[in-house]
Design a protein around this motif. Structure first.
Motif, PDB file in Angstrom:
ATOM      1  N   GLU A   1       0.807  -1.454   0.199  1.00  7.13           N
ATOM      2  CA  GLU A   1      -0.475   0.319  -0.010  1.00  7.13           C
ATOM      3  C   GLU A   1       1.140   1.527   0.288  1.00  7.13           C
ATOM      4  OE1 GLU A   1      -4.252   1.961   2.315  1.00  7.13           O
ATOM      5  OE2 GLU A   1      -3.097  -0.137   3.129  1.00  7.13           O
ATOM      6  N   VAL A   2       0.737   1.972  -0.945  1.00  8.14           N
ATOM      7  CA  VAL A   2       1.252   3.273  -0.596  1.00  8.14           C
ATOM      8  C   VAL A   2       0.463   4.695  -0.390  1.00  8.14           C
ATOM      9  CG1 VAL A   2       2.035   5.120  -2.268  1.00  8.14           C
ATOM     10  CG2 VAL A   2       2.299   2.998  -3.110  1.00  8.14           C
ATOM     11  N   MET A   3       1.172   5.392   0.977  1.00 13.13           N
ATOM     12  CA  MET A   3       0.525   5.732   1.829  1.00 13.13           C
ATOM     13  C   MET A   3       0.940   7.056   1.267  1.00 13.13           C
ATOM     14  SD  MET A   3      -0.202   3.636   4.971  1.00 13.13           S
ATOM     15  CE  MET A   3       1.591   3.331   4.932  1.00 13.13           C
ATOM     16  N   PRO A   4       0.190   8.542   2.198  1.00  9.77           N
ATOM     17  CA  PRO A   4       1.180   9.914   2.181  1.00  9.77           C
ATOM     18  C   PRO A   4       1.979   9.375   3.147  1.00  9.77           C
ATOM     19  CG  PRO A   4      -1.525   9.747   2.329  1.00  9.77           C
ATOM     20  CD  PRO A   4      -1.463   8.124   2.591  1.00  9.77           C
ATOM     21  N   ILE A   5       2.521   8.935   3.990  1.00 11.08           N
ATOM     22  CA  ILE A   5       3.194   8.866   4.986  1.00 11.08           C
ATOM     23  C   ILE A   5       4.669   8.056   4.865  1.00 11.08           C
ATOM     24  CG2 ILE A   5       1.798   8.851   6.914  1.00 11.08           C
ATOM     25  CD1 ILE A   5       1.981   6.594   7.120  1.00 11.08           C
ATOM     26  N   ASN A   6       4.495   6.892   3.534  1.00  9.63           N
ATOM     27  CA  ASN A   6       5.383   6.255   3.268  1.00  9.63           C
ATOM     28  C   ASN A   6       6.430   6.565   2.457  1.00  9.63           C
ATOM     29  OD1 ASN A   6       3.521   4.970   1.939  1.00  9.63           O
ATOM     30  ND2 ASN A   6       3.843   2.860   2.235  1.00  9.63           N
ATOM     31  N   GLY A   7       6.422   7.542   1.849  1.00 11.26           N
ATOM     32  CA  GLY A   7       7.132   7.555   0.441  1.00 11.26           C
ATOM     33  C   GLY A   7       6.712   7.907  -0.543  1.00 11.26           C
ATOM     34  N   PRO A   8       5.119   8.380  -0.994  1.00 11.87           N
ATOM     35  CA  PRO A   8       4.734   7.809  -1.795  1.00 11.87           C
ATOM     36  C   PRO A   8       5.157   8.663  -3.601  1.00 11.87           C
ATOM     37  CG  PRO A   8       3.743   9.619  -0.810  1.00 11.87           C
ATOM     38  CD  PRO A   8       4.750   9.054  -0.062  1.00 11.87           C
TER      39      PRO A   8
ATOM     40  N   LEU B   1       7.629  25.529 -11.072  1.00  5.52           N
ATOM     41  CA  LEU B   1       6.450  24.615 -12.430  1.00  5.52           C
ATOM     42  C   LEU B   1       5.830  23.688 -10.845  1.00  5.52           C
ATOM     43  CD1 LEU B   1       8.950  21.601 -13.684  1.00  5.52           C
ATOM     44  CD2 LEU B   1       7.513  23.006 -14.979  1.00  5.52           C
ATOM     45  N   VAL B   2       6.386  24.148  -9.547  1.00  3.18           N
ATOM     46  CA  VAL B   2       4.815  23.660  -8.960  1.00  3.18           C
ATOM     47  C   VAL B   2       3.885  25.022  -8.901  1.00  3.18           C
ATOM     48  CG1 VAL B   2       4.941  23.173  -6.731  1.00  3.18           C
ATOM     49  CG2 VAL B   2       6.570  21.768  -7.622  1.00  3.18           C
ATOM     50  N   ALA B   3       4.692  25.611  -9.123  1.00  3.76           N
ATOM     51  CA  ALA B   3       3.889  27.148  -8.807  1.00  3.76           C
ATOM     52  C   ALA B   3       2.775  26.939  -9.536  1.00  3.76           C
ATOM     53  CB  ALA B   3       5.130  28.690  -8.795  1.00  3.76           C
ATOM     54  N   GLN B   4       3.029  26.274 -11.068  1.00  2.00           N
ATOM     55  CA  GLN B   4       2.271  26.510 -11.599  1.00  2.00           C
ATOM     56  C   GLN B   4       1.150  24.423 -11.818  1.00  2.00           C
ATOM     57  OE1 GLN B   4       4.986  26.199 -15.521  1.00  2.00           O
ATOM     58  NE2 GLN B   4       5.771  27.676 -15.078  1.00  2.00           N
ATOM     59  N   GLY B   5       2.016  23.932 -11.450  1.00  2.00           N
ATOM     60  CA  GLY B   5       0.628  22.725 -11.362  1.00  2.00           C
ATOM     61  C   GLY B   5       0.532  22.131 -10.201  1.00  2.00           C
ATOM     62  N   GLY B   6       1.647  22.552  -9.066  1.00  2.00           N
ATOM     63  CA  GLY B   6       1.199  21.834  -8.190  1.00  2.00           C
ATOM     64  C   GLY B   6       1.560  20.420  -7.477  1.00  2.00           C
ATOM     65  N   ILE B   7       1.639  19.722  -6.947  1.00  2.00           N
ATOM     66  CA  ILE B   7       2.181  19.015  -6.483  1.00  2.00           C
ATOM     67  C   ILE B   7       0.991  18.010  -6.329  1.00  2.00           C
ATOM     68  CG2 ILE B   7       3.352  17.237  -5.113  1.00  2.00           C
ATOM     69  CD1 ILE B   7       5.682  19.720  -4.377  1.00  2.00           C
ATOM     70  N   VAL B   8       1.083  16.271  -6.705  1.00  2.00           N
ATOM     71  CA  VAL B   8      -0.352  15.592  -6.111  1.00  2.00           C
ATOM     72  C   VAL B   8       1.518  14.026  -5.603  1.00  2.00           C
ATOM     73  CG1 VAL B   8      -1.658  16.239  -7.470  1.00  2.00           C
ATOM     74  CG2 VAL B   8       0.037  14.537  -8.789  1.00  2.00           C
ATOM     75  N   ALA B   9       0.636  13.406  -5.198  1.00  2.00           N
ATOM     76  CA  ALA B   9       1.203  12.337  -5.066  1.00  2.00           C
ATOM     77  C   ALA B   9       0.192  11.063  -4.418  1.00  2.00           C
ATOM     78  CB  ALA B   9       1.514  12.261  -3.429  1.00  2.00           C
ATOM     79  N   PRO B  10      -0.266  10.054  -6.216  1.00  2.00           N
ATOM     80  CA  PRO B  10      -0.917   8.978  -5.953  1.00  2.00           C
ATOM     81  C   PRO B  10      -0.741   8.043  -4.587  1.00  2.00           C
ATOM     82  CG  PRO B  10      -0.014  10.153  -8.062  1.00  2.00           C
ATOM     83  CD  PRO B  10       1.144  10.441  -6.989  1.00  2.00           C
ATOM     84  N   THR B  11      -1.929   7.941  -4.119  1.00  2.00           N
ATOM     85  CA  THR B  11      -1.516   6.788  -3.289  1.00  2.00           C
ATOM     86  C   THR B  11      -2.906   5.588  -3.428  1.00  2.00           C
ATOM     87  OG1 THR B  11      -3.132   7.857  -2.209  1.00  2.00           O
ATOM     88  CG2 THR B  11      -0.766   8.294  -1.529  1.00  2.00           C
ATOM     89  N   GLY B  12      -2.519   4.492  -2.517  1.00  2.00           N
ATOM     90  CA  GLY B  12      -3.651   3.769  -3.173  1.00  2.00           C
ATOM     91  C   GLY B  12      -2.870   2.249  -2.757  1.00  2.00           C
ATOM     92  N   LYS B  13      -3.828   1.122  -2.621  1.00  2.00           N
ATOM     93  CA  LYS B  13      -3.927  -0.339  -2.567  1.00  2.00           C
ATOM     94  C   LYS B  13      -2.775  -1.071  -3.035  1.00  2.00           C
ATOM     95  CE  LYS B  13      -6.901  -0.232   1.176  1.00  2.00           C
ATOM     96  NZ  LYS B  13      -6.721  -0.257   2.961  1.00  2.00           N
ATOM     97  N   PRO B  14      -2.569  -2.601  -2.878  1.00  2.00           N
ATOM     98  CA  PRO B  14      -1.505  -3.266  -3.578  1.00  2.00           C
ATOM     99  C   PRO B  14      -2.031  -3.113  -4.904  1.00  2.00           C
ATOM    100  CG  PRO B  14      -1.572  -3.601  -1.417  1.00  2.00           C
ATOM    101  CD  PRO B  14      -2.130  -2.583  -0.871  1.00  2.00           C
ATOM    102  N   GLY B  15      -1.645  -3.396  -5.920  1.00  2.00           N
ATOM    103  CA  GLY B  15      -2.236  -4.187  -7.601  1.00  2.00           C
ATOM    104  C   GLY B  15      -2.845  -2.947  -7.905  1.00  2.00           C
TER     105      GLY B  15
ATOM    106  N   GLY C   1       6.885  10.180 -19.582  1.00  2.00           N
ATOM    107  CA  GLY C   1       8.819   9.996 -19.137  1.00  2.00           C
ATOM    108  C   GLY C   1       8.636  11.190 -19.403  1.00  2.00           C
ATOM    109  N   ASN C   2       8.517  12.889 -19.386  1.00  2.00           N
ATOM    110  CA  ASN C   2       9.384  13.828 -19.388  1.00  2.00           C
ATOM    111  C   ASN C   2       8.430  14.383 -18.125  1.00  2.00           C
ATOM    112  OD1 ASN C   2      11.484  14.884 -20.734  1.00  2.00           O
ATOM    113  ND2 ASN C   2      10.234  15.551 -22.725  1.00  2.00           N
ATOM    114  N   LEU C   3       6.995  13.895 -17.045  1.00  2.00           N
ATOM    115  CA  LEU C   3       7.143  14.287 -15.802  1.00  2.00           C
ATOM    116  C   LEU C   3       7.607  14.716 -14.748  1.00  2.00           C
ATOM    117  CD1 LEU C   3       3.780  15.242 -15.557  1.00  2.00           C
ATOM    118  CD2 LEU C   3       3.744  13.443 -13.725  1.00  2.00           C
ATOM    119  N   VAL C   4       8.077  16.075 -14.289  1.00  2.00           N
ATOM    120  CA  VAL C   4       9.062  15.958 -13.484  1.00  2.00           C
ATOM    121  C   VAL C   4       7.977  15.097 -12.024  1.00  2.00           C
ATOM    122  CG1 VAL C   4       9.913  17.530 -11.818  1.00  2.00           C
ATOM    123  CG2 VAL C   4      10.283  17.978 -14.438  1.00  2.00           C
ATOM    124  N   HIS C   5       9.153  14.532 -11.369  1.00  2.00           N
ATOM    125  CA  HIS C   5       8.432  14.151 -10.200  1.00  2.00           C
ATOM    126  C   HIS C   5      10.263  13.493  -9.009  1.00  2.00           C
ATOM    127  CE1 HIS C   5      10.269  10.568 -13.075  1.00  2.00           C
ATOM    128  NE2 HIS C   5      10.285  10.022 -11.815  1.00  2.00           N
ATOM    129  N   GLY C   6       9.744  12.879  -7.984  1.00  2.00           N
ATOM    130  CA  GLY C   6      10.465  12.611  -7.153  1.00  2.00           C
ATOM    131  C   GLY C   6       9.682  11.858  -5.975  1.00  2.00           C
TER     132      GLY C   6
END
Length: 266
Positions: A135-142, A179-193, A200-205
């Motif tokens: 499970e990817v959660m807001p707290i475990n490095g999504p 870039l964040v000022a223009q688009g913000g930041i999202v952190a997709p989370t979800g259940k296993p699977g 490929g050009n989307l900025v992420h970390g």
């Protein structure tokens, strides 16, 4: 499997798309067990954090049957072929392990910057696919994404070989801030699977993981066959030289393997 028009529109506009729980619990349980077994191996494809904890395992589809089937799964291949309008091959395959308490940061970057500079990929016609094994959660490095940043093109980057155990072409703070000022930041989370697709050009970390909850994610890079790499500098297990189009396996291939493993253990 095919994406709806609304899903295609979101991907084209935002640069990413999450498909919740696309793989079943039975399929994910198999993959999670196999990933943990691979992390225990001592082979050049398994890279570790400076603490010794596993960081990533490359090319698992070449030495593990479960991950071979995942890399040719129609629920994954179909949507990418739909976006590109042509067959794809496997450019890179890795299982990232953000271990409990010790998982390190992945700095802000674009993947295409690395594929172009290190592998000679002509265009950003390669797709990142992520399958959550925990499970990817807001707290475990999504994974954190900057929506619409894929429209900024190939950005100037510096080669960071010191911050972590994995060298990366990273972006400076001013660029990320703009870039964040223009688009913000999202952190997709979800259940296993769950499966995440991103450009490929989307900025992420992603930040480090100091929680008791591990965050294992399979990352595959599927590249349009016509866009195959020209001048690779990295080992073959990191940037593959086999440009053969992927032929999808049966949709129930992972289920059948999971049940075969279970029967063999009884």
């Amino acid at each position: 499997m095919r994406l709806t028009q609304d899903q295609l529109d979101q991907f084209q506009t935002e640069g990413w798309l999450l498909l919740p729980e696309l793989f079943t619990a039975e399929e994910v349980d198999l993959l999670r067990r196999e990933a943990e077994a691979i992390y225990r191996e001592h082979r050049p494809e398994v890279w570790r954090e400076k603490t010794g904890a596993p960081r990533t395992a490359f090319a698992a589809h070449t030495y593990n049957e479960a991950f071979r089937l995942l890399g040719a799964h129609p629920r994954m291949i179909g949507p990418v072929e739909q976006v590109f309008g042509e067959k794809v091959y496997m450019h890179q395959y890795k299982i990232n392990a953000k271990s409990a308490f010790t998982g390190e940061v992945w700095q802000w970057h674009q993947d295409y910057g690395t594929w172009k500079r290190d592998d000679g990929m002509p265009e950003p016609r390669a797709m990142n696919i992520s399958v959550f094994l925990d499970e990817v959660m807001p707290i475990n490095g999504p994974l954190m994404l900057v929506p619409r940043s894929q429209t900024a093109g190939d950005l100037k980057a510096s080669h960071d070989v010191e911050t972590t155990s994995y060298p990366l072409w990273t972006l400076d703070e001013a660029t990320v801030t703009r870039l964040v000022a223009q688009g913000g930041i999202v952190a997709p989370t979800g259940k296993p699977g769950s499966m995440l697709m991103f450009h490929g050009n989307l900025v992420h970390g992603s930040a480090g993981n100091i929680t008791p909850y591990p965050r294992k994610i399979v990352y595959l890079t599927l590249n349009a066959v016509s866009n195959h790499i020209r001048t690779p500098t990295r080992p073959d297990f990191i940037a593959h030289r086999d440009f053969t189009p992927i032929e999808p396996v049966a949709d129930d291939a992972l289920i059948r393997l999971a049940r075969a493993h279970r029967q063999a253990a009884e």
